[in-house]
Design a protein around this motif. Structure first.
Motif, PDB file in Angstrom:
ATOM      1  N   LEU A   5       0.947  -1.241   0.022  1.00  0.00           N
ATOM      2  CA  LEU A   5      -0.067  -0.031  -0.183  1.00  0.00           C
ATOM      3  C   LEU A   5       0.847   1.248   0.044  1.00  0.00           C
ATOM      4  N   ASN A   6       1.682   1.374  -1.122  1.00  0.00           N
ATOM      5  CA  ASN A   6       2.546   2.445  -1.313  1.00  0.00           C
ATOM      6  C   ASN A   6       2.084   3.294  -2.379  1.00  0.00           C
ATOM      7  N   ARG A   7       2.562   4.551  -2.499  1.00  0.00           N
ATOM      8  CA  ARG A   7       1.929   5.407  -3.738  1.00  0.00           C
ATOM      9  C   ARG A   7       2.478   4.784  -5.163  1.00  0.00           C
ATOM     10  N   SER A   8       3.544   4.525  -5.123  1.00  0.00           N
ATOM     11  CA  SER A   8       4.215   3.835  -6.431  1.00  0.00           C
ATOM     12  C   SER A   8       3.503   2.807  -7.057  1.00  0.00           C
ATOM     13  N   PHE A   9       3.125   1.695  -6.201  1.00  0.00           N
ATOM     14  CA  PHE A   9       2.895   0.538  -6.556  1.00  0.00           C
ATOM     15  C   PHE A   9       1.074   0.728  -6.747  1.00  0.00           C
ATOM     16  N   ILE A  10       0.316   1.638  -5.889  1.00  0.00           N
ATOM     17  CA  ILE A  10      -0.731   1.697  -6.303  1.00  0.00           C
ATOM     18  C   ILE A  10      -1.185   2.725  -7.713  1.00  0.00           C
ATOM     19  N   SER A  11      -0.344   3.718  -7.924  1.00  0.00           N
ATOM     20  CA  SER A  11      -0.556   4.334  -9.085  1.00  0.00           C
ATOM     21  C   SER A  11      -0.145   3.781 -10.337  1.00  0.00           C
ATOM     22  N   VAL A  12       0.643   2.657 -10.168  1.00  0.00           N
ATOM     23  CA  VAL A  12       0.869   1.619 -11.281  1.00  0.00           C
ATOM     24  C   VAL A  12      -0.292   0.889 -11.395  1.00  0.00           C
ATOM     25  N   VAL A  13      -0.679   0.283 -10.640  1.00  0.00           N
ATOM     26  CA  VAL A  13      -2.086  -0.656 -10.463  1.00  0.00           C
ATOM     27  C   VAL A  13      -3.340   0.215 -11.346  1.00  0.00           C
ATOM     28  N   ILE A  14      -3.308   1.424 -10.851  1.00  0.00           N
ATOM     29  CA  ILE A  14      -4.515   2.157 -11.325  1.00  0.00           C
ATOM     30  C   ILE A  14      -4.363   2.299 -12.786  1.00  0.00           C
ATOM     31  N   VAL A  15      -3.131   2.881 -13.466  1.00  0.00           N
ATOM     32  CA  VAL A  15      -2.916   3.027 -14.813  1.00  0.00           C
ATOM     33  C   VAL A  15      -2.884   1.810 -15.461  1.00  0.00           C
ATOM     34  N   GLN A  16      -2.578   0.561 -15.071  1.00  0.00           N
ATOM     35  CA  GLN A  16      -2.695  -0.548 -15.696  1.00  0.00           C
ATOM     36  C   GLN A  16      -3.933  -1.020 -15.620  1.00  0.00           C
ATOM     37  N   ILE A  17      -5.049  -0.509 -15.016  1.00  0.00           N
ATOM     38  CA  ILE A  17      -6.598  -0.988 -15.047  1.00  0.00           C
ATOM     39  C   ILE A  17      -6.919  -0.244 -16.400  1.00  0.00           C
ATOM     40  N   ALA A  18      -6.839   1.024 -16.632  1.00  0.00           N
ATOM     41  CA  ALA A  18      -7.273   1.810 -17.884  1.00  0.00           C
ATOM     42  C   ALA A  18      -6.395   1.292 -19.126  1.00  0.00           C
ATOM     43  N   SER A  19      -5.154   0.998 -18.910  1.00  0.00           N
ATOM     44  CA  SER A  19      -4.317   0.719 -20.402  1.00  0.00           C
ATOM     45  C   SER A  19      -4.664  -0.612 -20.794  1.00  0.00           C
ATOM     46  N   LEU A  20      -4.869  -1.560 -19.863  1.00  0.00           N
ATOM     47  CA  LEU A  20      -5.131  -2.958 -20.167  1.00  0.00           C
ATOM     48  C   LEU A  20      -6.391  -3.171 -20.643  1.00  0.00           C
ATOM     49  N   PHE A  21      -7.584  -2.372 -20.036  1.00  0.00           N
ATOM     50  CA  PHE A  21      -8.782  -2.281 -20.357  1.00  0.00           C
ATOM     51  C   PHE A  21      -8.867  -1.974 -22.096  1.00  0.00           C
ATOM     52  N   GLY A  22      -8.172  -1.036 -22.251  1.00  0.00           N
ATOM     53  CA  GLY A  22      -8.124  -0.671 -23.694  1.00  0.00           C
ATOM     54  C   GLY A  22      -7.740  -1.475 -24.820  1.00  0.00           C
ATOM     55  N   ASP A  23      -6.468  -2.262 -24.322  1.00  0.00           N
ATOM     56  CA  ASP A  23      -5.747  -3.191 -24.821  1.00  0.00           C
ATOM     57  C   ASP A  23      -6.864  -4.511 -25.008  1.00  0.00           C
ATOM     58  N   ALA A  24      -7.408  -4.727 -23.848  1.00  0.00           N
ATOM     59  CA  ALA A  24      -8.256  -6.006 -23.986  1.00  0.00           C
ATOM     60  C   ALA A  24      -9.515  -5.851 -25.027  1.00  0.00           C
ATOM     61  N   VAL A  25     -10.018  -4.679 -24.889  1.00  0.00           N
ATOM     62  CA  VAL A  25     -11.110  -4.420 -25.965  1.00  0.00           C
ATOM     63  C   VAL A  25     -10.857  -4.527 -27.375  1.00  0.00           C
ATOM     64  N   LEU A  26      -9.513  -3.900 -27.607  1.00  0.00           N
ATOM     65  CA  LEU A  26      -9.282  -3.912 -29.118  1.00  0.00           C
ATOM     66  C   LEU A  26      -8.731  -4.965 -29.734  1.00  0.00           C
ATOM     67  N   ARG A  27      -8.035  -6.081 -28.760  1.00  0.00           N
ATOM     68  CA  ARG A  27      -7.187  -7.067 -29.342  1.00  0.00           C
ATOM     69  C   ARG A  27      -8.430  -8.191 -29.200  1.00  0.00           C
ATOM     70  N   PHE A  28      -9.682  -8.078 -28.602  1.00  0.00           N
ATOM     71  CA  PHE A  28     -10.785  -8.989 -28.730  1.00  0.00           C
ATOM     72  C   PHE A  28     -11.336  -8.568 -30.150  1.00  0.00           C
ATOM     73  N   ALA A  29     -11.761  -7.368 -30.191  1.00  0.00           N
ATOM     74  CA  ALA A  29     -12.661  -7.108 -31.328  1.00  0.00           C
ATOM     75  C   ALA A  29     -12.184  -7.237 -32.780  1.00  0.00           C
ATOM     76  N   LEU A  30     -10.845  -6.833 -33.203  1.00  0.00           N
ATOM     77  CA  LEU A  30     -10.365  -6.783 -34.187  1.00  0.00           C
ATOM     78  C   LEU A  30     -10.207  -8.210 -34.953  1.00  0.00           C
ATOM     79  N   PRO A  31      -9.543  -8.867 -34.455  1.00  0.00           N
ATOM     80  CA  PRO A  31      -9.622 -10.394 -34.983  1.00  0.00           C
ATOM     81  C   PRO A  31     -10.983 -11.003 -35.206  1.00  0.00           C
ATOM     82  N   LEU A  32     -11.986 -10.638 -34.288  1.00  0.00           N
ATOM     83  CA  LEU A  32     -13.363 -11.263 -34.530  1.00  0.00           C
ATOM     84  C   LEU A  32     -14.115 -10.337 -35.685  1.00  0.00           C
ATOM     85  N   TYR A  33     -13.802  -9.095 -35.899  1.00  0.00           N
ATOM     86  CA  TYR A  33     -14.164  -8.485 -36.645  1.00  0.00           C
ATOM     87  C   TYR A  33     -13.744  -8.964 -38.090  1.00  0.00           C
TER      88      TYR A  33
END
Length: 440
Positions: A5-33
């Motif tokens: 529970l330190n600022r560095s680790f928590i901040s990395v976790v939060i940005v991971q949520i946003a970036s990997l969400f965008g990655d997961a959506v796009l990586r799923f949709a384009l091949p299926l398209y």
């Protein structure tokens, strides 16, 4: 847990949520398209394979960058690049052939991830205490799984209802949000790295050679496991990546939304595996990790039943996604234990490079597997049961080999460490001097 529970680790976790969400959506949709437009599993496999090639080639370079360049700057720059890629996709849709445009977008996506993921993994040892590395790695994996859970479900629903454009908009917004959060909040300390005066290319080659030499001479067990995981990726992983969308949308004839839910179940399995490792971190033994690959291989057997026995599509779908869940949970538990082992056994200045090299070697054969399975599913669309059974058998054999290699390698490391401890104790011991008695 408090050490995480330190600022560095928590901040990395939060940005991971946003970036990997965008990655997961796009990586799923384009091949299926692509699959929806063409109906060809072989073409879908070719598109996915083409996207993997830059990931495999550039991942070792990403590891060098992760160890030598400011990690915060790398992460922010890549999220900006991906947000611009989404904008360009929307701008050129209808102008450029949609298949070529989708391939280009996927190549950029995978290229960015080839640098992004080694950077995040290399940052973990710098932002948490050593005793918390396994739990921190499990949390990072859980974030990836959580994003993979929510992303495809939302992407599948949006894609099924409104088409590809809103999916790209959602992904672009997620990347832009991640880049903004990184600039404002992320702080990642790093070791001072000596600047090289031999040029960028020679520096990259030298660093990669140093990492490979470490794996080959100091920790050969890691190199052997990496090669075995490459075998898993060319069989089990490639089978799932190509077989899942073909089975759900074409063999079972279900809508795209169901494939989104199937991807979500895969991610849920990854999340469950990550949580299990986090909770049982002190009880899980790496030498037994090969058992997890055996269970993942066994989970393919119900899929063969679904593909070979006539039954209600929804019942078949339920069995299919349950097997996906078990397979992904076991594979994730094995992956987290393996990555944590690499982080613990690798010197700090080599962590990013070694992890990147491991990722590249482990995934190098996956494009071949995707091409092969794409062709098999097209050629044997009427009876793909032998494909599923053959994949299960080969994966099971690889799991057995991994179990044996890990057990032997860890015994050798323990013996080596015991030998070093004995030498250190001997060197530290002061030999008393026997006094000489003088006789008058």
């Amino acid at each position: 847990m408090a050490s995480l529970l330190n600022r560095s680790f928590i901040s990395v976790v939060i940005v991971q949520i946003a970036s990997l969400f965008g990655d997961a959506v796009l990586r799923f949709a384009l091949p299926l398209y692509v699959l929806n437009l063409t109906g060809s599993a072989a073409l879908m496999g070719a598109v996915a394979a083409a996207a993997w090639i830059p990931y495999i080639v550039l991942t070792p370079i990403g590891g060098v960058a992760a160890d030598r360049v400011n990690k915060k700057r790398i992460m922010a720059s890549l999220d900006v690049l991906l947000a611009l890629t989404c904008a360009a996709y929307l701008a050129f849709e209808g102008v450029i052939d949609i298949i070529a445009l989708s391939v280009c977008a996927l190549i950029i996506l995978y290229t960015a991830q080839s640098v992004y993921q080694p950077t995040v993994q290399a940052a973990v040892p710098f932002i948490v205490p050593r005793e918390s590395i396994v739990r921190a790695t499990a949390i990072v994996s859980q974030i990836s799984a959580l994003s993979g859970l929510v992303g495809p479900v939302i992407g599948g629903m949006v894609f099924g209802l409104f088409g590809i454009e809103p999916v790209v908009v959602v992904s672009g917004a997620a990347f832009a949000l991640s880049a903004t959060l990184i600039v404002l909040f992320v702080r990642i300390p790093r070791d001072a790295i000596e600047r090289s005066d031999v040029g960028v290319i020679r520096t990259v080659v030298r660093d990669i050679a140093e990492s490979f030499a470490f794996l080959r001479h100091d920790r050969p067990v890691i190199l052997k496991v990496i090669l075995l995981v490459a075998g898993i990726n060319v069989t089990l992983t490639a089978f799932i990546l190509i077989g899942a969308p073909v089975t759900v949308t074409q063999i079972l004839g279900l809508p795209n939304q169901y494939m989104g839910f199937a991807e979500g179940v895969l991610a849920l399995g990854g999340l469950a595996g990550g949580i299990t490792v986090g909770v049982l971190a002190k009880r899980l033994k790496l030498e037994r990790a090969g058992l997890l690959l055996l269970l993942a291989a066994a989970a393919l057997l119900p899929m063969a039943v679904v593909l070979g026995v006539p039954m209600d599509p929804l019942l078949a779908y339920g069995i299919f996604v349950t097997s996906l869940f078990v397979c992904m949970a076991c594979a994730t538990m094995f992956s987290i234990q393996s990555i944590s082992f690499v982080q613990l056994e690798t010197p700090g200045h080599l962590v990013g490079k070694v992890i990147a090299l491991a990722m590249s070697l482990a995934n190098c054969a996956q494009p071949v597997g995707q091409l092969v399975y794409g062709g098999l599913f097209d050629a044997l669309r009427g009876n793909v049961v032998p494909v599923a059974l053959g994949t299960a058998v080969v994966s099971f054999v690889i799991g057995l080999a991994t179990w044996r290699v890990l057990s032997r390698g860890l015994r050798e490391i323990a013996a080596e460490q015991d030998g070093h401890a004995a030498l250190d104790a001997q060197a530290a011991q002061v030999t008393p001097t026997t006094p000489v008695k003088l006789v008058d």
